[in-house]
Motif scaffolding. Structure first.
Motif, mmCIF file in Angstrom:
data_model
loop_
_atom_site.group_PDB
_atom_site.id
_atom_site.type_symbol
_atom_site.label_atom_id
_atom_site.label_comp_id
_atom_site.label_asym_id
_atom_site.label_seq_id
_atom_site.Cartn_x
_atom_site.Cartn_y
_atom_site.Cartn_z
ATOM 1 N N THR A 7 0.816 -1.220 0.000
ATOM 2 C CA THR A 7 0.000 0.000 0.000
ATOM 3 C C THR A 7 0.846 1.266 0.000
ATOM 4 O O THR A 7 0.295 2.366 -0.043
ATOM 5 N N ALA A 25 4.175 4.022 -1.081
ATOM 6 C CA ALA A 25 4.543 4.752 -2.298
ATOM 7 C C ALA A 25 5.277 3.832 -3.271
ATOM 8 O O ALA A 25 4.973 3.798 -4.473
ATOM 9 N N VAL A 26 6.248 3.068 -2.782
ATOM 10 C CA VAL A 26 6.980 2.151 -3.658
ATOM 11 C C VAL A 26 6.095 0.958 -4.015
ATOM 12 O O VAL A 26 6.040 0.520 -5.170
ATOM 13 N N SER A 66 0.228 -3.259 6.786
ATOM 14 C CA SER A 66 -0.032 -3.279 8.229
ATOM 15 C C SER A 66 -1.511 -3.559 8.471
ATOM 16 O O SER A 66 -2.340 -3.519 7.546
ATOM 17 N N ARG A 94 -3.436 -1.592 9.638
ATOM 18 C CA ARG A 94 -4.180 -0.367 9.312
ATOM 19 C C ARG A 94 -4.892 -0.473 7.967
ATOM 20 O O ARG A 94 -5.979 0.059 7.785
ATOM 21 N N THR A 95 -4.259 -1.119 7.006
ATOM 22 C CA THR A 95 -4.835 -1.149 5.651
ATOM 23 C C THR A 95 -5.259 -2.559 5.224
ATOM 24 O O THR A 95 -5.700 -2.750 4.094
ATOM 25 N N THR A 134 9.059 -1.837 2.990
ATOM 26 C CA THR A 134 8.572 -1.437 4.304
ATOM 27 C C THR A 134 9.652 -0.665 5.052
ATOM 28 O O THR A 134 10.831 -0.706 4.665
ATOM 29 N N SER A 168 8.679 12.422 -2.390
ATOM 30 C CA SER A 168 8.191 11.044 -2.273
ATOM 31 C C SER A 168 9.283 10.078 -1.835
ATOM 32 O O SER A 168 9.000 8.913 -1.564
ATOM 33 N N ARG A 193 4.701 7.937 1.243
ATOM 34 C CA ARG A 193 3.413 8.627 1.113
ATOM 35 C C ARG A 193 3.373 9.852 2.000
ATOM 36 O O ARG A 193 2.835 10.891 1.616
ATOM 37 N N ASN A 209 12.598 8.352 -8.357
ATOM 38 C CA ASN A 209 13.059 7.677 -7.128
ATOM 39 C C ASN A 209 12.181 6.497 -6.745
ATOM 40 O O ASN A 209 12.676 5.508 -6.197
HETATM 41 N N1 LIG Z 1 10.173 6.321 -1.529
HETATM 42 C C1 LIG Z 1 11.326 6.138 -2.167
HETATM 43 O O1 LIG Z 1 11.676 6.886 -3.088
HETATM 44 C C2 LIG Z 1 12.227 4.981 -1.774
HETATM 45 C C3 LIG Z 1 13.343 4.725 -2.554
HETATM 46 C C4 LIG Z 1 14.226 3.686 -2.190
HETATM 47 C C5 LIG Z 1 13.933 2.945 -1.065
HETATM 48 N N2 LIG Z 1 12.827 3.239 -0.313
HETATM 49 C C6 LIG Z 1 12.572 2.394 0.867
HETATM 50 O O2 LIG Z 1 11.475 1.547 0.544
HETATM 51 C C7 LIG Z 1 10.693 1.291 1.723
HETATM 52 C C8 LIG Z 1 9.242 1.700 1.447
HETATM 53 O O3 LIG Z 1 9.219 3.101 1.213
HETATM 54 P P1 LIG Z 1 7.889 3.886 0.803
HETATM 55 O O4 LIG Z 1 8.358 5.189 0.329
HETATM 56 O O5 LIG Z 1 7.004 3.065 -0.058
HETATM 57 O O6 LIG Z 1 7.179 4.074 2.259
HETATM 58 P P2 LIG Z 1 5.639 4.336 2.581
HETATM 59 O O7 LIG Z 1 4.960 5.062 1.499
HETATM 60 O O8 LIG Z 1 5.624 4.933 3.937
HETATM 61 O O9 LIG Z 1 5.017 2.851 2.666
HETATM 62 C C9 LIG Z 1 5.381 1.965 3.711
HETATM 63 C C10 LIG Z 1 4.692 0.624 3.495
HETATM 64 O O10 LIG Z 1 5.084 -0.226 4.595
HETATM 65 C C11 LIG Z 1 3.906 -0.662 5.277
HETATM 66 N N3 LIG Z 1 4.150 -0.717 6.716
HETATM 67 C C12 LIG Z 1 4.572 0.284 7.529
HETATM 68 N N4 LIG Z 1 4.646 -0.158 8.813
HETATM 69 C C13 LIG Z 1 4.240 -1.450 8.783
HETATM 70 C C14 LIG Z 1 4.074 -2.466 9.782
HETATM 71 N N5 LIG Z 1 4.360 -2.218 11.072
HETATM 72 N N6 LIG Z 1 3.645 -3.678 9.397
HETATM 73 C C15 LIG Z 1 3.359 -3.945 8.095
HETATM 74 N N7 LIG Z 1 3.484 -3.036 7.110
HETATM 75 C C16 LIG Z 1 3.928 -1.810 7.453
HETATM 76 C C17 LIG Z 1 2.857 0.395 4.984
HETATM 77 O O11 LIG Z 1 1.581 -0.206 5.175
HETATM 78 P P3 LIG Z 1 0.288 0.675 5.605
HETATM 79 O O12 LIG Z 1 -0.209 1.336 4.355
HETATM 80 O O13 LIG Z 1 -0.649 -0.371 6.109
HETATM 81 O O14 LIG Z 1 0.747 1.654 6.638
HETATM 82 C C18 LIG Z 1 3.161 0.691 3.521
HETATM 83 O O15 LIG Z 1 2.627 -0.320 2.700
HETATM 84 C C19 LIG Z 1 11.372 2.084 2.851
HETATM 85 O O16 LIG Z 1 12.262 1.254 3.558
HETATM 86 C C20 LIG Z 1 12.147 3.158 2.095
HETATM 87 O O17 LIG Z 1 13.274 3.626 2.816
HETATM 88 C C21 LIG Z 1 11.962 4.217 -0.652
#
Ligand SMILES: NC(=O)c1ccc[n+]([C@@H]2O[C@H](COP(=O)([O-])OP(=O)(O)OC[C@H]3O[C@@H](n4cnc5c(N)ncnc54)[C@H](OP(=O)(O)O)[C@@H]3O)[C@@H](O)[C@H]2O)c1
Length: 361
Positions: free
Chosen positions: A17, A19-20, A43, A45-46, A81, A168, A172, A336
């Motif tokens: 759910t 951003a990635v 999580s 939550r969703t 995550t 981003s 999210r 990204n």
């Molecule tokens: N954004 C970027 O550009 C980017 C680039 C490279 C690497 N990354 C890495 O990729 C990972 C994901 O990033 P993102 O930007 O997609 O983050 P995000 O938008 O905050 O999404 C986080 C995801 O993890 C889930 N999550 C959070 N806490 C959880 C828990 N306790 N149990 C189960 N699921 C949980 C969330 O689920 P819910 O919706 O249920 O909360 C959501 O699906 C991170 O480690 C980040 O550092 C991100």
């Protein structure tokens, strides 16, 4: 899952759910489909939300032990995550014999977990002592294919990088914070007086260390020794690891800018040999995962809004350094979420599925 299992390896998308995760779901629908069952996990939550993947409405499962029932050798789980969630749950998956691709920082410095970008060191997925492979952070990902190609030609000796990071990158929460801040400052004359943007945006700057609308914030990550940010140190460590240049001098400054999606980087690289800018352009043009857009006379160079929604790293402004015959300077833009995370993770999962296939169709 075992009883009615579809042919092909199963894929669990943990963080579906986010951003990635949202971009990974789109990619799974666009790319050649090598997967049997695809299960979506997030999580509590969703949990229960319905998301579309491969044209099928699929329910999001809560992250529990049961969510991984039926996964075994040949199957893959993508962890998209926060690092603490990956650190806690990836071993649960590998204990079942399945393999993990982790896009967080949880395992990037673990010597038994290869840090892999398929274009540069894809061969490293052949040996996964812990059953886990890590993908790099989005700044390293943006520049590593171009640096790898130039390193193969000239031998990289020294690197200085500044990032101009999109909101981003903070998931999210980052995109939502920038949209909210922009709505507060749009159509005003804010930005002309000290502190007026800060007052308009208020104390809730989201995941950023200051207001991002009409501003830039020279901070990303946690405070480390010497005033460096954890993100800056991570870019240095990951670049050294992926290029297998453990002593490479690297200077990094990470800056958040008010762009929704699409990182930009200025790169100054110094090599062991003298560099000809024309030949360097040819090397970059031929590098897998890199597209060269470099005609400033025609106003052509990459920008983050051109890169958003695309797979490659876009490179332009390629110049021989003014005061150093061994130096080259260039500008990189890459999405990204897509190039910096979802594409790398999806390709790693596909490589693992091919490498460790146990299925008879
Ligand atoms: N954004 C970027 O550009 C980017 C680039 C490279 C690497 N990354 C890495 O990729 C990972 C994901 O990033 P993102 O930007 O997609 O983050 P995000 O938008 O905050 O999404 C986080 C995801 O993890 C889930 N999550 C959070 N806490 C959880 C828990 N306790 N149990 C189960 N699921 C949980 C969330 O689920 P819910 O919706 O249920 O909360 C959501 O699906 C991170 O480690 C980040 O550092 C991100």
């Amino acid at each position: 899952m075992t009883a009615t299992r579809s042919p092909g390896p199963a894929l669990a998308v943990v963080g579906a759910t986010g951003a990635v995760g949202s971009v990974v779901l789109r990619m799974l629908s666009e790319r050649a489909d090598v997967w049997g069952d695809v299960r979506l996990i997030a999580s509590a939550r969703t949990a229960g939300r319905m998301l579309t993947v491969r044209a099928r409405e699929t329910e999001v499962l809560a992250l529990t032990e049961d969510a991984f029932d039926g996964l075994g050798a040949g199957d893959v789980a993508l962890f998209l995550t926060p690092a603490e969630v990956s650190a806690r749950w990836a071993p649960v998956v590998t204990a079942r014999g399945a393999r993990v691709v982790d896009q967080s920082s949880a395992f990037r410095e673990d010597p038994e977990v290869p840090l892999v970008v398929p274009e540069v060191n894809g061969d490293a997925v052949r040996s996964l002592p812990r059953g886990i492979v890590a993908g790099p952070d989005c700044v390293t990902a943006a520049m590593i294919a171009s640096l790898g190609a130039l390193h193969a030609e000239y031998g990289l000796a020294d690197l200085a990088v500044s990032s101009y990071q999109a909101a981003s990158a903070a998931g999210r929460a980052g995109s939502e914070a920038l949209r909210r801040q922009v709505s507060l400052v749009a159509g005003t004359s804010l930005g002309e007086q000290p502190g007026d943007v800060r007052r308009a945006v208020g104390d809730d700057t989201g995941p950023f260390a200051g207001p991002l609308a009409l501003n830039v914030v020279p901070w990303s990550g946690e405070l480390c020794e010497g005033g460096w940010s954890s993100h800056e140190l991570a870019v240095r460590a990951q670049t050294r690891r992926i290029l297998r240049l453990e002593e490479l001098p690297v200077a990094v400054t990470c800056v958040q800018v008010p762009v929704l999606t699409g990182h930009s980087l200025t790169v100054r690289a110094r090599f062991d040999a003298e560099v000809d800018a024309g030949r360097a352009r040819e090397v970059l043009d031929a590098a897998p995962g890199v597209v060269l857009v470099d005609d400033p006379a025609a106003g052509e160079f990459p920008t983050p809004s051109d890169a958003a929604g695309t797979d490659p790293a876009w490179v332009g402004r390629v110049r021989a350094s003014l005061d150093d015959p061994c130096g080259l300077e260039f500008f990189v833009c890459a999405d990204n979420l897509r190039q910096g995370a979802a594409l790398n993770a999806t390709r790693l999962a596909e490589l693992i599925a091919a490498e460790f296939a146990t299925f008879t169709l």
